[in-house]
Design a protein around this motif. Structure first.
Motif, short mmCIF file in Angstrom:
data_model
loop_
_atom_site.label_atom_id
_atom_site.label_comp_id
_atom_site.label_asym_id
_atom_site.label_seq_id
_atom_site.Cartn_x
_atom_site.Cartn_y
_atom_site.Cartn_z
N ILE A 394 0.83 -1.21 0.00
CA ILE A 394 0.00 0.00 0.00
C ILE A 394 0.86 1.25 0.00
O ILE A 394 0.63 2.19 -0.78
N TRP A 395 1.85 1.28 0.87
CA TRP A 395 2.68 2.48 0.98
C TRP A 395 3.52 2.73 -0.28
O TRP A 395 3.72 3.87 -0.67
N GLU A 396 3.99 1.67 -0.89
CA GLU A 396 4.81 1.85 -2.09
C GLU A 396 3.99 2.41 -3.24
O GLU A 396 4.53 3.12 -4.11
N ASN A 397 2.69 2.14 -3.26
CA ASN A 397 1.84 2.65 -4.33
C ASN A 397 1.19 3.99 -3.98
O ASN A 397 0.39 4.50 -4.77
N ALA A 398 1.49 4.54 -2.81
CA ALA A 398 0.94 5.85 -2.43
C ALA A 398 1.64 6.95 -3.22
O ALA A 398 2.80 6.82 -3.64
N ALA A 402 6.70 10.93 1.14
CA ALA A 402 7.09 10.49 2.48
C ALA A 402 6.73 9.03 2.73
O ALA A 402 7.33 8.38 3.60
N PHE A 403 5.74 8.50 2.00
CA PHE A 403 5.39 7.10 2.18
C PHE A 403 6.48 6.17 1.65
O PHE A 403 6.58 5.02 2.08
N HIS A 404 7.30 6.66 0.73
CA HIS A 404 8.33 5.81 0.15
C HIS A 404 9.42 5.49 1.17
O HIS A 404 9.92 4.37 1.23
#
Length: 436
Positions: A394-398, A402-404
């Motif tokens: 989920i975070w990688e596709n945000a 900053a999610f990366h």
């Protein structure tokens, strides 16, 4: 006559020397091949270790910044005219702080409040909860100037981490040049401080990167592994005991063994489809729950546990069984009192490694709904929950940058989780292992 007899034997020393030279040349070539083989092996190990270090280095380089964050200690006048004593949570503290900071920096706002909005964008929405909590605990602060450690928004935090600069193209950053100038002035005034980002390890998921944490996913993964262990271990060990110790040898047993080996090679996404059809669509179990995730992972771990347990049972010397039977023990007593305890190190090692492998699976979890956004922390196996692999997805596709960095930090947490499990397997094996 004596000389004539000796003459034919004179070439013999020359032939022996040539034969010795050929032997030496052959040995030299053989030793050279062995050295080359060792060199190829060392080269292969070096390449593998190099790629591993490259991967880990890249993850650490991108993720270590997520473990610290920045905040601004801003002085805030708790204006009695704008703060509701009965319900301080309803006060717009973000706008209050933004307006006061603009006044302190000597910046004149326009009629539309554009600059106040831009200043508000530098602070996290957590600011209003921090300020409201201070007022709720001590209402006497109303009418006074209070220093509040205001957490910065994700892009402002990335600026102080060096991920965003003035040289970054404007279309690749959400901070304007004016906002960056304000951040520089706040830092020059000594109001900006860095600190350990405890929210990353103590909070659940959030739509705002600076507030997102991995605790909800860690708890979800732990609950999933608990369900997996409670189901897969008894079934897997029991099946292995029956097949190895009790089952009569025949076509049916051979067919079962072949199918178990084949199931160990089935792609994990197939187990996800099975879990979706069986546990959710037919049994109507709660979607995206650790219960369903644990059941799916248990099905996936069963073949590995059975194979590892059978290998551990085969490693027990036959003399142990023969001695127990000779002393009058029954077949069941021999298996459960002697064979299984001696095979337990291998059984535990296989079980822990299989569950560690299941922990990193993502495809089955995506199919049973564990890719959905779950902000809270689960307290039961039937509550909706996330898991570390799905959270990383989920975070990688945000879209937020900053999610990366938090993606890499979550990978580090997952790797630490798996290292602990594998280390436990090694320690258990060494503790219980016996040499024959």
């Amino acid at each position: 006559m004596t000389d004539a007899a000796i003459t034919p034997d004179q070439p013999a020393p020359l032939a022996g020397a040539a034969h010795t030279d050929r032997l030496r040349a052959g040995l030299k070539r053989r030793y050279a091949r062995e050295r080359r083989f060792k060199l190829y092996g060392l080269l292969a190990i070096g390449v593998a270790v190099g790629f591993l270090l490259l991967l880990l280095g890249r993850i650490f380089e991108q993720g270590h910044t997520a473990f610290y964050a920045h905040s601004v200690a801003v002085p805030v006048y708790m204006d009695p005219a704008r703060i509701d004593r009965a319900y301080p949570q309803g006060t717009n503290f973000e706008l209050l702080v933004a307006e006061q900071q603009l006044a302190r920096l000597g910046v004149q706002d326009d009629a539309a409040g554009t600059k106040a909005t831009a200043m508000r964008g530098l602070f996290s929405s957590e600011l209003k909860f921090v300020a409201a909590d201070r007022i709720q605990k001590n209402p006497g602060l109303i009418g006074q100037t209070v220093s509040i450690a205001a957490p910065l928004a994700d892009d402002a935090d990335l600026y102080f981490k060096g991920e965003i600069t003035l040289e970054t193209p404007a279309e690749q950053r959400r901070l304007s040049d004016e906002q960056i100038g304000w951040l520089d002035r706040l830092k020059a005034d000594g109001l900006v401080a860095g600190h350990f980002n405890s929210a990353l390890l103590t909070k659940g998921d959030s739509t705002e990167p600076e507030l997102a944490g991995v605790l909800g996913a860690v708890v979800g993964s732990a609950l999933m592994l608990l369900v997996t262990a409670l189901i897969a271990l008894p079934l897997g060990v029991g099946a292995a005991l029956y097949l190895e110790e009790f089952a009569p040898r025949g076509r049916l047993t051979n067919l079962i063994e072949v199918n178990i080996n084949n199931l160990a090679a089935v792609p994990s996404i197939i187990y996800g489809l099975l879990g979706l059809a069986l546990f959710i669509n037919w049994m109507h179990l709660p979607r995206a729950s650790p219960l369903v995730g644990g059941l799916v992972l248990a099905l996936m771990a069963l073949p590995t546990i059975i194979i590892a347990t059978r290998s551990a049972l085969k490693a027990v010397p036959p003399s142990i069984r023969e001695a127990a039977l000779a002393m009058g023990a029954s077949k069941t007593q021999t298996v459960f009192h002697h064979t299984l305890p001696l095979a337990m190190p291998g059984v535990m090692t296989g079980a822990i490694i299989s569950m560690a492998h299941a922990l990193g699976e993502t495809a089955p979890l995506l199919l049973i709904g564990m890719v959905s956004f779950v902000p809270g922390i689960p307290h039961a196996v039937t509550e909706p929950s996330g898991a570390l692999p799905s959270l990383i997805y989920i975070w990688e596709n945000a879209s937020e940058r900053a999610f990366h960095e938090r993606t890499a930090a979550a990978i580090m947490v997952l790797l630490a989780f798996m290292i602990v499990m594998n280390a436990a397997a090694v320690l258990l094996r060494r503790h219980f292992e016996r040499r024959w």
